[in-house]
Design an enzyme around this catalytic site. Structure first.
Site, PDB file in Angstrom:
ATOM      1  CG  HIS A 185     -14.017  18.826  47.597  1.00 45.76           C
ATOM      2  ND1 HIS A 185     -13.174  19.214  46.589  1.00 45.76           N
ATOM      3  CD2 HIS A 185     -15.180  19.456  47.364  1.00 45.76           C
ATOM      4  CE1 HIS A 185     -13.809  20.033  45.791  1.00 45.76           C
ATOM      5  NE2 HIS A 185     -15.043  20.198  46.236  1.00 45.76           N
ATOM      6  CD  GLU A 427      -4.580  16.472  25.326  1.00 46.31           C
ATOM      7  OE1 GLU A 427      -4.612  15.809  26.370  1.00 46.31           O
ATOM      8  OE2 GLU A 427      -4.894  17.667  25.276  1.00 46.31           O
ATOM      9  CG  ASP A 451      -7.460  13.410  27.061  1.00 44.33           C
ATOM     10  OD1 ASP A 451      -8.484  12.747  27.309  1.00 44.33           O
ATOM     11  OD2 ASP A 451      -7.261  14.550  27.509  1.00 44.33           O
ATOM     12  CB  CYS A 498       2.233  16.903  31.096  1.00 50.03           C
ATOM     13  SG  CYS A 498       1.009  17.111  29.800  1.00 50.03           S
TER      14      CYS A 498
HETATM   15  C1  PEP Z   1      -3.646  14.222  29.480  1.00 48.99           C
HETATM   16  O1  PEP Z   1      -4.631  14.072  28.777  1.00 48.99           O
HETATM   17  O2  PEP Z   1      -2.763  13.342  29.634  1.00 48.99           O
HETATM   18  C2  PEP Z   1      -3.456  15.490  30.211  1.00 48.99           C
HETATM   19  C3  PEP Z   1      -2.323  15.751  30.834  1.00 48.99           C
HETATM   20  O3  PEP Z   1      -4.490  16.366  30.238  1.00 48.99           O
HETATM   21  P1  PEP Z   1      -5.791  16.179  31.193  1.00 48.99           P
HETATM   22  O4  PEP Z   1      -5.528  15.022  32.114  1.00 48.99           O
HETATM   23  O5  PEP Z   1      -5.962  17.470  31.879  1.00 48.99           O
HETATM   24  O6  PEP Z   1      -6.841  15.890  30.166  1.00 48.99           O
HETATM   25 MG    MG Z   2      -5.832  15.779  28.254  1.00 44.59          MG
END
Ligand code: PEP
Ligand code: MG
Length: 573
Positions: A185, A427, A451, A498
């Protein structure tokens, strides 16, 4: 570890968490009611104090982080803690300070001993609240850190969120702590407040003295004791340079993310909580490419119901319209547990019942979210995507539940959007391999590289000992990404990234060369990635991919992508 960028010089102010001398008293039967009442009054006063702090923060530049105090307020309402204190005051007949301190220490020790970063954060929250309640019991409330001018750098073993809430850019130049991580935090707060911060400097409080001068580099994580005139001059010019780059980035806000040779990329932002939307709007992002809705399920004992979720998704959609918001359905589990859903114990949570797997096992929880998303769909440009899909059967099962959620709304006569666009996160390697078949069932792919790399190379994404293996330049990564992009394009759908890779300036050339259509990253990185895109051309980017597919090793792939990046936009590094 540098966790908030910036350069600062100042006098060291060592902040010790004051160890309260705890009084101990045996009580008479006749005193017990009054002691319980005294404890209740301290809880009440602490609640008022936290609410006031929260309001103050909500009006500051760190407004998005005011929610941190929700976790603290919840601690004050936790019956397992509070009722245990009431019970023990009466049973053991000791004073409230002593009983409360020992009960909360027991809770803190349990939380801190669990190997889970989320629960360890909760232990810090509890410690912070405990200190506040004790101050009220002891009649010492209202002590604050800060009130200094910008000539000081705070050096501490650890700062709690409420410590940092009393700081602002005018009363402190920076801070340095022994404990903490990028996701604590305190680090989040430092970034939000624009205060340079370095964490993880072992024994720093005993190696520095009050009043000595240090210069801190919040980009690289270095501090200099009694900096020489040369060091100072070097950093002065670095600070000017960074300021100049930031000013230049503001001019890009209204410009498109387009390469020299006309390739238009969609550049969106990732959010965890709606409070981040101001920053998203300021960044010039074209909507939300990933909304991690699991954050709505944290710090609470009961999961959000359909109405609450509908209200939140609607608010986000309305704020971001006409741009799209891609709502990712609940991705709980793995490194993201929550008290409000019983995930059970698993030996390998990252390979366990997380994300879509949990949702398919708990259709009522899943459909509650799906109905909320469909209903919010009429208020803006909402799309949704499923996380962690590993194959066609899972996708079809999830789609069937989506159809059920829609028909429940239809039967009830509740208005909702029929054609919310559905996408899929890539992923899990098996989904990447079957991308061609999966692409026929959805409108877009969003690649979760965090992931995907973890599962492709069997590397725990949170383990610093093998972090070098979580390498986007591995030729296997380039191949799998290329095959996903090709499969998507052959099926006529778009594909984005993402994961954290989307915000990594060294890899922007590689991602563009692969033909990625959309990049979605933290709002703070959006202007930088836009500048990177505008400094590149597709021909040079495609060449990197060509070499990667025809035999380059990881080191060569990395050298080519970062080489192009550092030639085209050196000022961003
Ligand atoms: C990812 O796995 O790249 C992703 C965007 O999801 P998270 O980081 O929330 O697992
Ligand atoms: Mg993920």
């Amino acid at each position: 570890m540098a966790v908030a960028p910036g350069i600062a010089e100042g006098k060291v102010l060592i902040h010790q968490q004051e160890e309260e001398a705890l009084p101990f008293r045996d009580l008479q039967e006749s005193e017990l009611d009054a002691e319980v009442a005294r404890f209740e009054a301290a809880l009440f006063a602490t609640r008022g104090e936290l609410k006031a702090l929260q309001e103050r923060l909500a009006q500051s530049p760190a407004a998005g982080d005011a929610g941190i105090f929700d976790a603290h307020l919840l601690v004050l309402e936790d019956p397992s803690l509070i009722e245990e204190v009431f019970r023990l005051i009466r049973k053991e007949r000791h004073n409230a300070e002593f009983v409360f301190h020992s009960v909360s220490q027991k809770f803190i020790r349990t939380l801190a001993s669990i190997d889970d970063p989320y629960l360890r954060e909760r232990a810090i929250d509890l410690e912070d609240v405990t200190r506040r309640v004790l101050r009220h019991l002891l009649g010492k409330s209202g002590q604050r850190l800060g009130g200094h001018d910008r000539s000081h750098i705070i050096v501490a073993d650890e700062l709690t969120p409420s410590d940092t809430a009393t700081l602002n850019r005018d009363n402190v130049a920076g801070f340095v702590t022994e404990k903490g991580s990028k996701t604590s935090h305190t680090a989040i707060m430092a970034r939000a407040l624009g205060i340079p911060a370095i964490v993880g400097l072992e024994n720093i409080t005993s190696r520095l003295e009050n009043g000595c001068t240090i210069l801190m580099d919040g980009y690289s994580g270095k501090i200099f004791l009694n900096p020489s005139p040369e060091t100072r001059a070097g950093y002065q010019s670095l600070a000017e340079q960074k300021e100049h780059v930031d000013e230049g980035l503001e001019d890009l806000r209204e410009l498109d993310p387009v390469t020299w040779d006309g390739r238009r990329i969609t550049l969106a932002a990732n959010i965890e909580i709606p409070e981040e939307l101001d920053e998203v709007a300021a960044s010039g992002a074209e909507g939300i490419g990933l909304y991690r809705t699991e954050f709505l399920y944290f710090n609470r004992t009961v999961p959000p119901d359909e109405e609450e979720q509908y209200a939140v998704y609607r608010q986000v959609a309305e704020r971001v319209a006409p741009h799209p918001v891609i709502i990712r359905t609940l991705d709980i589990g793995g490194d993201k547990p929550t008290e409000c859903l019983d995930l059970g114990h698993e030996e390998n949570p990252f390979l366990g019942c997380r994300a879509i797997r949990f949702c398919l096992r708990h259709p009522e929880i899943f459909k509650t979210q799906l109905r909320a998303i469909l209903r919010a769909g009429i208020h803006g440009n909402i799309k949704m995507m499923f996380p962690m899909i590993s194959g066609l059967e899972e996708l079809l099962h999830a789609k069937a539940l989506l159809a059920e959620a829609a028909s429940e709304l239809r039967d009830a006569g509740t208005p909702f959007r029929e054609d919310v666009e559905l996408g899929l996160m890539i992923e899990v390697p098996s989904a990447a391999i079957m991308a061609g078949m999966l692409a026929r069932e959805v409108k877009f792919f969003s690649i979760g590289t965090n992931d995907l790399l973890q599962y492709l190379m069997a590397v725990d994404r949170g383990n610093e000992r093998i972090a070098h293996l979580h390498d986007p330049a591995n030729p296997a990564v380039v191949r799998i990404l290329k095959s996903v992009v090709d499969a998507a394009h052959e099926a006529g759908i778009w594909v984005g990234v993402c994961g954290e890779l989307a915000g990594d300036l060294e890899f922007t050339p590689l991602l563009l060369g692969l033909g990625i259509d959309e990049l979605s990253t933290g709002a703070a990185m959006v202007p930088r990635i836009k500048k990177a895109i505008r400094s590149l051309d597709m021909e040079a980017c495609r060449q990197i991919v060509g070499h990667a597919l025809s035999g380059d090793r990881a080191a060569e792939i990395y050298a080519r992508t970062t080489g192009l990046a550092r030639t085209r936009y050196p000022d961003l590094f």
